[in-house]
Structure formats: structure tokens, C-alpha cells
Design a protein around this motif. Sequence first.
Motif, PDB file in Angstrom:
ATOM      1  N   UNK A   1     -23.920  -0.651   9.951  1.00 34.42           N
ATOM      2  CA  UNK A   1     -22.566  -0.463   9.284  1.00 34.42           C
ATOM      3  C   UNK A   1     -22.230   1.120  10.223  1.00 34.42           C
ATOM      4  N   UNK A   2     -21.038   0.929  10.642  1.00 35.24           N
ATOM      5  CA  UNK A   2     -20.402   2.430  11.121  1.00 35.24           C
ATOM      6  C   UNK A   2     -19.222   2.063  10.774  1.00 35.24           C
ATOM      7  N   UNK A   3     -18.444   3.489  10.878  1.00 30.39           N
ATOM      8  CA  UNK A   3     -16.856   3.719  10.518  1.00 30.39           C
ATOM      9  C   UNK A   3     -16.166   4.404  11.461  1.00 30.39           C
ATOM     10  N   UNK A   4     -14.806   3.890  11.622  1.00 35.17           N
ATOM     11  CA  UNK A   4     -13.744   4.455  12.294  1.00 35.17           C
ATOM     12  C   UNK A   4     -13.133   5.573  11.737  1.00 35.17           C
ATOM     13  N   UNK A   5     -13.124   6.871  12.186  1.00 30.93           N
ATOM     14  CA  UNK A   5     -12.752   7.979  11.973  1.00 30.93           C
ATOM     15  C   UNK A   5     -11.181   7.977  11.699  1.00 30.93           C
ATOM     16  N   UNK A   6     -10.459   8.494  10.812  1.00 30.96           N
ATOM     17  CA  UNK A   6      -8.956   8.381  10.613  1.00 30.96           C
ATOM     18  C   UNK A   6      -8.389   8.824  12.181  1.00 30.96           C
ATOM     19  N   UNK A   7      -8.856  10.029  12.675  1.00 32.63           N
ATOM     20  CA  UNK A   7      -8.075  10.395  14.022  1.00 32.63           C
ATOM     21  C   UNK A   7      -8.117   9.275  14.829  1.00 32.63           C
ATOM     22  N   UNK A   8      -8.900   8.320  14.821  1.00 32.77           N
ATOM     23  CA  UNK A   8      -8.920   7.136  15.638  1.00 32.77           C
ATOM     24  C   UNK A   8      -8.149   5.956  15.477  1.00 32.77           C
ATOM     25  N   UNK A   9      -7.434   5.946  14.369  1.00 27.42           N
ATOM     26  CA  UNK A   9      -6.713   4.854  13.699  1.00 27.42           C
ATOM     27  C   UNK A   9      -5.371   4.617  14.563  1.00 27.42           C
ATOM     28  N   UNK A  10      -4.966   3.477  14.876  1.00 31.16           N
ATOM     29  CA  UNK A  10      -4.014   2.936  15.807  1.00 31.16           C
ATOM     30  C   UNK A  10      -4.199   2.085  16.867  1.00 31.16           C
ATOM     31  N   UNK A  11      -3.230   1.569  17.375  1.00 30.76           N
ATOM     32  CA  UNK A  11      -3.377   0.704  18.387  1.00 30.76           C
ATOM     33  C   UNK A  11      -4.080   1.061  19.598  1.00 30.76           C
TER      34      UNK A  11
ATOM     35  N   UNK B   1       4.128   5.691   8.899  1.00 32.42           N
ATOM     36  CA  UNK B   1       3.799   6.056   7.686  1.00 32.42           C
ATOM     37  C   UNK B   1       2.110   5.608   7.742  1.00 32.42           C
ATOM     38  N   UNK B   2       1.540   6.226   6.649  1.00 30.50           N
ATOM     39  CA  UNK B   2       0.314   5.979   6.580  1.00 30.50           C
ATOM     40  C   UNK B   2       0.009   4.350   6.263  1.00 30.50           C
ATOM     41  N   UNK B   3       0.749   3.860   5.672  1.00 31.99           N
ATOM     42  CA  UNK B   3       0.562   2.424   5.443  1.00 31.99           C
ATOM     43  C   UNK B   3       0.941   1.433   6.737  1.00 31.99           C
ATOM     44  N   UNK B   4       1.911   2.028   7.583  1.00 32.17           N
ATOM     45  CA  UNK B   4       1.980   1.152   8.912  1.00 32.17           C
ATOM     46  C   UNK B   4       0.809   1.682   9.794  1.00 32.17           C
ATOM     47  N   UNK B   5       0.432   2.716   9.765  1.00 33.96           N
ATOM     48  CA  UNK B   5      -1.157   2.950  10.551  1.00 33.96           C
ATOM     49  C   UNK B   5      -2.239   2.320  10.068  1.00 33.96           C
ATOM     50  N   UNK B   6      -2.341   2.098   9.019  1.00 32.73           N
ATOM     51  CA  UNK B   6      -3.486   1.352   8.266  1.00 32.73           C
ATOM     52  C   UNK B   6      -3.370   0.148   8.831  1.00 32.73           C
ATOM     53  N   UNK B   7      -2.130  -0.680   8.631  1.00 42.11           N
ATOM     54  CA  UNK B   7      -1.937  -2.168   8.850  1.00 42.11           C
ATOM     55  C   UNK B   7      -1.989  -2.182  10.321  1.00 42.11           C
ATOM     56  N   UNK B   8      -1.553  -1.305  11.228  1.00 47.42           N
ATOM     57  CA  UNK B   8      -1.831  -1.430  12.829  1.00 47.42           C
ATOM     58  C   UNK B   8      -3.380  -1.315  13.147  1.00 47.42           C
ATOM     59  N   UNK B   9      -4.058  -0.336  12.625  1.00 45.01           N
ATOM     60  CA  UNK B   9      -5.470  -0.446  12.689  1.00 45.01           C
ATOM     61  C   UNK B   9      -6.220  -1.715  12.240  1.00 45.01           C
ATOM     62  N   UNK B  10      -5.835  -2.071  11.198  1.00 43.77           N
ATOM     63  CA  UNK B  10      -6.533  -3.262  10.385  1.00 43.77           C
ATOM     64  C   UNK B  10      -6.212  -4.335  11.638  1.00 43.77           C
ATOM     65  N   UNK B  11      -5.052  -4.801  12.081  1.00 44.81           N
ATOM     66  CA  UNK B  11      -4.915  -5.864  12.983  1.00 44.81           C
ATOM     67  C   UNK B  11      -5.742  -5.634  14.377  1.00 44.81           C
TER      68      UNK B  11
ATOM     69  N   UNK C   1     -11.760   6.223   5.664  1.00 42.93           N
ATOM     70  CA  UNK C   1     -10.970   6.947   4.834  1.00 42.93           C
ATOM     71  C   UNK C   1      -9.658   6.311   4.940  1.00 42.93           C
ATOM     72  N   UNK C   2      -9.018   6.258   3.637  1.00 42.55           N
ATOM     73  CA  UNK C   2      -7.688   5.420   3.455  1.00 42.55           C
ATOM     74  C   UNK C   2      -6.500   6.363   4.138  1.00 42.55           C
ATOM     75  N   UNK C   3      -6.592   7.624   4.286  1.00 44.17           N
ATOM     76  CA  UNK C   3      -5.777   8.180   4.918  1.00 44.17           C
ATOM     77  C   UNK C   3      -5.584   8.772   6.546  1.00 44.17           C
ATOM     78  N   UNK C   4      -4.711   8.334   7.184  1.00 50.01           N
ATOM     79  CA  UNK C   4      -4.416   8.526   8.676  1.00 50.01           C
ATOM     80  C   UNK C   4      -3.065   9.236   9.017  1.00 50.01           C
ATOM     81  N   UNK C   5      -2.894   9.904  10.075  1.00 51.89           N
ATOM     82  CA  UNK C   5      -1.804  10.630  10.472  1.00 51.89           C
ATOM     83  C   UNK C   5      -1.268   9.989  11.894  1.00 51.89           C
ATOM     84  N   UNK C   6      -0.247   9.675  11.839  1.00 55.13           N
ATOM     85  CA  UNK C   6       0.314   9.422  13.349  1.00 55.13           C
ATOM     86  C   UNK C   6       1.747   9.791  13.199  1.00 55.13           C
ATOM     87  N   UNK C   7       2.253  10.455  14.343  1.00 51.44           N
ATOM     88  CA  UNK C   7       3.775  10.866  14.277  1.00 51.44           C
ATOM     89  C   UNK C   7       4.456   9.620  14.338  1.00 51.44           C
ATOM     90  N   UNK C   8       5.621   9.479  13.527  1.00 52.94           N
ATOM     91  CA  UNK C   8       6.765   8.584  13.488  1.00 52.94           C
ATOM     92  C   UNK C   8       6.018   7.340  12.839  1.00 52.94           C
TER      93      UNK C   8
END
Length: 126
Positions: free
Chosen positions: A61-71, A106-116, A97-104
Motif C-alpha cells: 500500500x502506498x499513498x498519493x500526496x495531496x500536492x500530486x492530486x489532479x489530472x 474546489x476541493x471536491x472537484x480536485x478529489x473527483x478529478x484525482x479519483x477518475x 489526505x482528504x484536502x487538496x489545493x489547485x487554483x480554480x
Amino acid sequence: MHAAACNCTSHQGGYSHSSVVYALKECGIRHIDTAKRYGCESHLKKAITESGVNRESLWITTKLWPGDYGCETTKAACLESCKRLGLEYVDLYLMHWPDGNALGKTNRELRAETWQVMETLYDEGE
């Protein structure tokens, strides 16, 4: 097979190479829980090799760091973790982690994009 995971890899507890090798080789531990954030994925590559345990017997098991969330970054981060671990695949890849930051976005949009992207990695067998 033991249900316990090797817990010698957290960023708070540091990394103990001899403990990881011992846990794998002598104690029958077969689950390694790590993360990019812990900074020891490349050390684990060496420990897995030294232990002599074959890849098919391990659950990694390993984990994706929030700074790496996104397409643009999720797939590269996953492949980099695999490379550092010396593996063709991981058994479980988590959003760290449940929170992530990306300009433009929302956290919800970023998580959904990452999950996809993570679903695509799974579907592609990466």
C-alpha cells in the motif's frame, strides 16, 4: 499469512531498514504500508529485495500526496512511487489526505478529478 502490516515506515517513526527486512524475512509480515510522504519508498525497494520474499506474496500500500492530486500529476506520482519501490504495480493506492489545493478548482472537484485518474490507472493495470 499474518494480518499485521510492517509499521517501520512512517514519517513520524522514521525508517528502520533492519526492522523491515526482519519483519518480512523472519516474521512472515506480508503487508507494507508506506507513502511518498514518508520518504522511504526507495529504501523499501532494497528491503524487499534483501528479504527474498517474492512480489506475489506481498501486499503493498502506498499513498498519493495531496500536492500530486489532479489530472496532470496523479498518474506520474503513482508511476514514480512504483519506480521508487521497484515494483510494476502496487496493491492499494490511496489518496493520502482528504484536502487538496489547485487554483480554480474546489476541493471536491480536485478529489473527483484525482479519483477518475486513479480509476483509469486501475483499468489500465498500472
